[in-house]
Design an enzyme around this catalytic site. Structure first.
Site, mmCIF file in Angstrom:
data_model
loop_
_atom_site.group_PDB
_atom_site.id
_atom_site.type_symbol
_atom_site.label_atom_id
_atom_site.label_comp_id
_atom_site.label_asym_id
_atom_site.label_seq_id
_atom_site.Cartn_x
_atom_site.Cartn_y
_atom_site.Cartn_z
ATOM 1 N N LYS A 275 2.486 -6.728 1.911
ATOM 2 C CA LYS A 275 2.632 -6.289 3.279
ATOM 3 C C LYS A 275 2.678 -4.763 3.365
ATOM 4 C CE LYS A 275 5.580 -10.302 3.976
ATOM 5 N NZ LYS A 275 6.981 -10.740 4.105
ATOM 6 N N GLY A 276 2.915 -4.130 2.223
ATOM 7 C CA GLY A 276 3.210 -2.692 2.215
ATOM 8 C C GLY A 276 2.144 -1.793 2.799
ATOM 9 N N GLU B 227 -4.006 0.324 -0.760
ATOM 10 C CA GLU B 227 -2.697 0.023 -1.351
ATOM 11 C C GLU B 227 -1.658 1.004 -0.831
ATOM 12 O OE1 GLU B 227 -0.797 -1.879 -2.756
ATOM 13 O OE2 GLU B 227 -1.589 -2.875 -4.530
ATOM 14 N N ASP B 228 -0.430 0.539 -0.711
ATOM 15 C CA ASP B 228 0.650 1.447 -0.357
ATOM 16 C C ASP B 228 0.977 2.377 -1.523
ATOM 17 O OD1 ASP B 228 1.618 -0.684 -1.890
ATOM 18 O OD2 ASP B 228 3.341 -1.093 -0.609
ATOM 19 N N ASP C 174 2.158 2.154 -8.974
ATOM 20 C CA ASP C 174 3.287 2.555 -9.813
ATOM 21 C C ASP C 174 2.875 2.408 -11.283
ATOM 22 O OD1 ASP C 174 5.848 3.120 -10.714
ATOM 23 O OD2 ASP C 174 6.733 1.253 -10.035
ATOM 24 N N PHE D 87 11.597 6.785 -5.876
ATOM 25 C CA PHE D 87 11.533 5.484 -5.213
ATOM 26 C C PHE D 87 11.557 5.729 -3.711
ATOM 27 C CE2 PHE D 87 12.744 1.546 -3.321
ATOM 28 C CZ PHE D 87 11.976 0.639 -4.036
ATOM 29 N N ASP E 285 8.953 -0.973 1.274
ATOM 30 C CA ASP E 285 10.234 -1.637 1.493
ATOM 31 C C ASP E 285 11.098 -1.613 0.243
ATOM 32 O OD1 ASP E 285 8.483 -3.472 0.059
ATOM 33 O OD2 ASP E 285 10.058 -4.958 0.350
ATOM 34 N N ARG F 25 10.834 -0.946 6.119
ATOM 35 C CA ARG F 25 9.391 -0.726 6.257
ATOM 36 C C ARG F 25 9.045 0.063 7.497
ATOM 37 N NH1 ARG F 25 6.579 -4.101 2.741
ATOM 38 N NH2 ARG F 25 7.491 -6.142 2.396
HETATM 39 P P1 IMP Z 1 2.762 -1.683 -10.015
HETATM 40 O O1 IMP Z 1 1.785 -0.565 -9.766
HETATM 41 O O2 IMP Z 1 2.127 -2.915 -10.580
HETATM 42 O O3 IMP Z 1 3.931 -1.239 -10.824
HETATM 43 O O4 IMP Z 1 3.381 -2.215 -8.687
HETATM 44 C C1 IMP Z 1 3.283 -1.607 -7.502
HETATM 45 C C2 IMP Z 1 4.169 -2.335 -6.527
HETATM 46 O O5 IMP Z 1 5.555 -2.093 -6.805
HETATM 47 C C3 IMP Z 1 3.923 -1.822 -5.140
HETATM 48 O O6 IMP Z 1 2.899 -2.544 -4.491
HETATM 49 C C4 IMP Z 1 5.270 -1.980 -4.498
HETATM 50 O O7 IMP Z 1 5.400 -3.279 -3.974
HETATM 51 C C5 IMP Z 1 6.255 -1.812 -5.627
HETATM 52 N N1 IMP Z 1 6.771 -0.422 -5.684
HETATM 53 C C6 IMP Z 1 6.587 0.471 -6.662
HETATM 54 N N2 IMP Z 1 7.186 1.643 -6.394
HETATM 55 C C7 IMP Z 1 7.760 1.496 -5.180
HETATM 56 C C8 IMP Z 1 8.525 2.382 -4.328
HETATM 57 O O8 IMP Z 1 8.799 3.558 -4.615
HETATM 58 N N3 IMP Z 1 8.946 1.848 -3.157
HETATM 59 C C9 IMP Z 1 8.677 0.567 -2.775
HETATM 60 N N4 IMP Z 1 7.960 -0.287 -3.526
HETATM 61 C C10 IMP Z 1 7.508 0.174 -4.722
HETATM 62 MG MG MG Z 2 2.313 -3.549 -2.766
#
Ligand code: IMP
Ligand code: MG
Length: 188
Positions: free
Chosen positions: A40-41, A96-97, A100, A148, A155, A161
């Protein structure tokens, strides 16, 4: 627990307009791209981005969830809601939001690539480059940070959000124990 506004609504608006201009300039004039929003991000970001683009793309959404809790490092995700459109021969831009570790996006791109798009690009509002585990190409990125963040679609356990800005939270462990603890900080 401390919070600070890292990117204001005005700063986000300026950056989103720049990204939209970059994307628009790259688009092949006689094809319609598909923006794939990851629920949803990315909803807030995508809504602003699409309105700032000077073309008329298709918009579709998918929802994915990690197999175990969000802290697992496998990156294997299951598709909870799939796209309605075919990606065959389309120019696809994943919106993508935040990227990470990159594990989620890596898995997602592999899945989408298998559907035969003509091109597959990524537009991410936030890049946490220093935390990357899986090398992930990001074609368009809004901001870089290590913090973060919550707000503007991002969220913590479904909260925060709808903040119009991006706020950094310094103590995620405390927030995990008290997910509503920032209500007063943000909304008095
Ligand atoms: P990754 O890149 O597989 O580690 O995962 C990314 C997901 O982790 C994102 O789509 C978010 O849902 C969550 N995420 C990572 N960092 C943050 C943050 O700073 N705030 C909120 N959600 C985060
Ligand atoms: Mg996400």
């Amino acid at each position: 627990m401390q919070t600070k506004v890292l990117f204001t609504a005005d700063q986000i608006a300026v950056r989103v307009n720049q990204l939209a201009a970059e994307i628009t300039a790259d688009i092949d004039a006689d094809t319609r791209p598909v923006l794939v929003g990851v629920l949803k991000g990315s909803v807030t970001f995508l809504a602003d981005l699409v309105r700032a683009m000077h073309v008329d793309p298709d918009v579709d959404f998918m929802s994915i969830s990690a197999y175990s809790d969000g802290f697992a490092m496998s990156g294997v995700v299951k598709i909870v809601k799939d796209l309605e459109s075919s990606l065959e021969a389309r120019d696809v831009i994943v919106v993508e939001d935040i990227v990470d570790t990159g594990l989620t996006l890596t898995y997602l791109l592999r899945t989408l690539q298998a559907r035969g798009p003509r091109s597959l690009k990524v537009c991410a509002l936030i890049n946490k480059d220093v935390r990357r585990i899986a090398e992930t190409p990001i074609d368009y990125q809004g901001f870089e940070t290590e913090e973060f963040l919550v707000g503007y679609g991002l969220d913590f356990k479904g909260r925060y959000r709808n903040l119009p800005y991006l706020a950094a939270v310094d103590d995620v462990a405390t927030l995990a124990a008290h997910p509503d603890a920032l209500n007063d900080v943000f909304w008095g």
